[in-house]
Each structure stands twice: as C-alpha cells, then as structure tokens.
Design a protein around this motif. Sequence first.
Motif, PDB file in Angstrom:
ATOM      1  N   GLN A  20     -76.510 -64.114  40.434  1.00 34.55           N
ATOM      2  CA  GLN A  20     -76.175 -62.874  39.752  1.00 34.55           C
ATOM      3  C   GLN A  20     -77.363 -62.546  38.862  1.00 34.55           C
ATOM      4  OE1 GLN A  20     -72.886 -62.755  36.914  1.00 34.55           O
ATOM      5  NE2 GLN A  20     -72.111 -60.981  37.979  1.00 34.55           N
ATOM      6  N   GLN A  22     -80.356 -59.787  37.400  1.00 35.83           N
ATOM      7  CA  GLN A  22     -80.469 -58.381  37.092  1.00 35.83           C
ATOM      8  C   GLN A  22     -81.810 -58.057  36.463  1.00 35.83           C
ATOM      9  OE1 GLN A  22     -78.388 -55.917  37.909  1.00 35.83           O
ATOM     10  NE2 GLN A  22     -77.021 -57.338  38.941  1.00 35.83           N
ATOM     11  N   GLN A  57     -77.651 -56.940  32.945  1.00 43.03           N
ATOM     12  CA  GLN A  57     -76.307 -57.415  33.252  1.00 43.03           C
ATOM     13  C   GLN A  57     -75.619 -57.964  32.001  1.00 43.03           C
ATOM     14  OE1 GLN A  57     -74.805 -57.103  36.109  1.00 43.03           O
ATOM     15  NE2 GLN A  57     -73.002 -58.386  35.912  1.00 43.03           N
ATOM     16  N   GLU A  89     -74.809 -51.664  36.585  1.00 41.03           N
ATOM     17  CA  GLU A  89     -74.382 -52.999  36.143  1.00 41.03           C
ATOM     18  C   GLU A  89     -72.916 -53.008  35.729  1.00 41.03           C
ATOM     19  OE1 GLU A  89     -78.617 -52.806  36.297  1.00 41.03           O
ATOM     20  OE2 GLU A  89     -77.217 -51.507  35.223  1.00 41.03           O
ATOM     21  N   LEU A  93     -69.780 -55.209  37.454  1.00 38.68           N
ATOM     22  CA  LEU A  93     -68.820 -56.033  36.715  1.00 38.68           C
ATOM     23  C   LEU A  93     -67.387 -55.603  37.021  1.00 38.68           C
ATOM     24  CD1 LEU A  93     -70.516 -56.286  33.193  1.00 38.68           C
ATOM     25  CD2 LEU A  93     -70.152 -58.155  34.813  1.00 38.68           C
ATOM     26  N   ASP A 159     -74.149 -59.810  44.610  1.00 39.39           N
ATOM     27  CA  ASP A 159     -74.424 -60.591  43.413  1.00 39.39           C
ATOM     28  C   ASP A 159     -75.124 -61.895  43.785  1.00 39.39           C
ATOM     29  OD1 ASP A 159     -72.392 -61.839  44.698  1.00 39.39           O
ATOM     30  OD2 ASP A 159     -71.122 -62.124  42.936  1.00 39.39           O
TER      31      ASP A 159
END
Length: 258
Positions: A20, A22, A57, A89, A93, A159
Amino acid sequence: MNFRIRTAILVFCLSLFTTQAQETLPPYHWANTAIDYLKVSGHLPGLSMNERPFNRQELAKHLLKINSANLATKDRGIVKNLYRELASELQLLGRSEDSDWAGLLKTALENLQLTFLPETVAPRIKAGFFTEPAFDYNNEIDSEVDFDLHSQAAVIWGDRFFAYNNMRVFNNPPATYIGKSFGEFFAYNEQSYMQYNHGWFSAKFGRDFFQLGPGRSGQLLFSDNSRPFDMNHIALGNHRLKFSAWGMRLNDRRNVEN
C-alpha cells in the motif's frame, strides 16, 4: 552484480507481496501550508511532523479523523480543498476492507457537501502535469518569461504496487544548477521511485525529497531547499515506535583551484 541490478531485483521481489504505497508531497506543494495550519489548530493531533515529505495515503487517514461537522468557516474551506486534492487516496480508503474508513468518508462527504467522481478499478495509471510560471523583470526594456513544467506519471496496481515519476523541465536554471541541459532547456527527474508499504514495514527505492526533524519553518540536518536524493529507505514500526534507515548517494565534490 552491481548496485542497480541488486536494487531492481529487490524491488521486484517486494512488489510480489501486498503493498500500500502512495505518492509523497514535494516541499513546495501548497498542501503543506494547509497541513501546518490544521496541525497548529489542533485538528491533526496524530500526525507526526517529523516525517516529511508527507505520505498522501497517511494524510488521507488523518484527514478522515477530523470532526468535519464542527469546523469554523476558514477551517472548513481548508479541509474541503485538501479533500479535493486527496480524492484518489480517500476513495481508495473508502474501498478498503476496513469498514471504518468507508463510514468516515461517507459522513465527511455529507458534512462537507462534497461529491467525488467514481474511480476505476486496479490496475490504474495516473498521468498529468502542472506548471509554475515566473516572470523576470530585471530587464527594464524586455520582460523575460520563465516556465517550470512538471510532468507526472504513476502506476498503481490496486493497493499492491506503486511507482512514481515527476520530471521537471524549465528554461532558466539557478546559478547552483548541476544537471544537464538540452539546448535552451533544462530537465531532470525530481522524483522517481518505487515504494512498498505494508503494516509495520515500508521500503522505498529511488529518488525523492528528504526532510528530517520537527522544525516548522526548516530542518537543521537537511535544508528544505535541497534537491531530492537518490536513496534506499527502510522503516520498521508504527506511529508509536519506528526505526528508519536511509542510504543516500551524494554527488562527488570537485576541488576548484583558484
């Protein structure tokens, strides 16, 4: 086996696991000022100011924890702008297995009266550019127009994998510029890295900005104005206790004879 080959093999192996990862915010990004304001105002108590550049993130997670129903007018406007900036982002989630994020996102969008466009499913490619125009009026007769263009490209495999590149192209370099020139233009990769992040372990390989320390207006060890570094970065731990290690490559120092 040289350093680059070993690094490429390690990145490939890490990308086989669940990740995961970012994008990070460059020091000049407008959101940094907004984040500093919200932190001082008490809206981001859990955000560590020691770890910059901020991870988009992680910022999205802290943004969802803000009580969006009871914000002052100014704070509300700042939070809405950050929601628009971090829309991708936040939606990621909202689709995660953790149902708490989805509920927080739904409530926040209702309170802020915001609507996000639906995102495509993984894998996903992000591409675009932004520019920083500037004007040089040192010449009283002819004003010279400068430009500073940033092209962006990212590959996001759900992810699981994240690779990012931010190339800077401009026409008027500073006196301290040490990169290459292409005719009347100058260009270099400002950010170019692959990242792995899963739970208590994270790793980054490539070029990115680096800031270390809690200073609000500057850090003692590394200047805010320094160019990004070619690095290998590994971190172990969580928000309570974390161990980080960096390996950086610096340019050779040349001795200049007077």
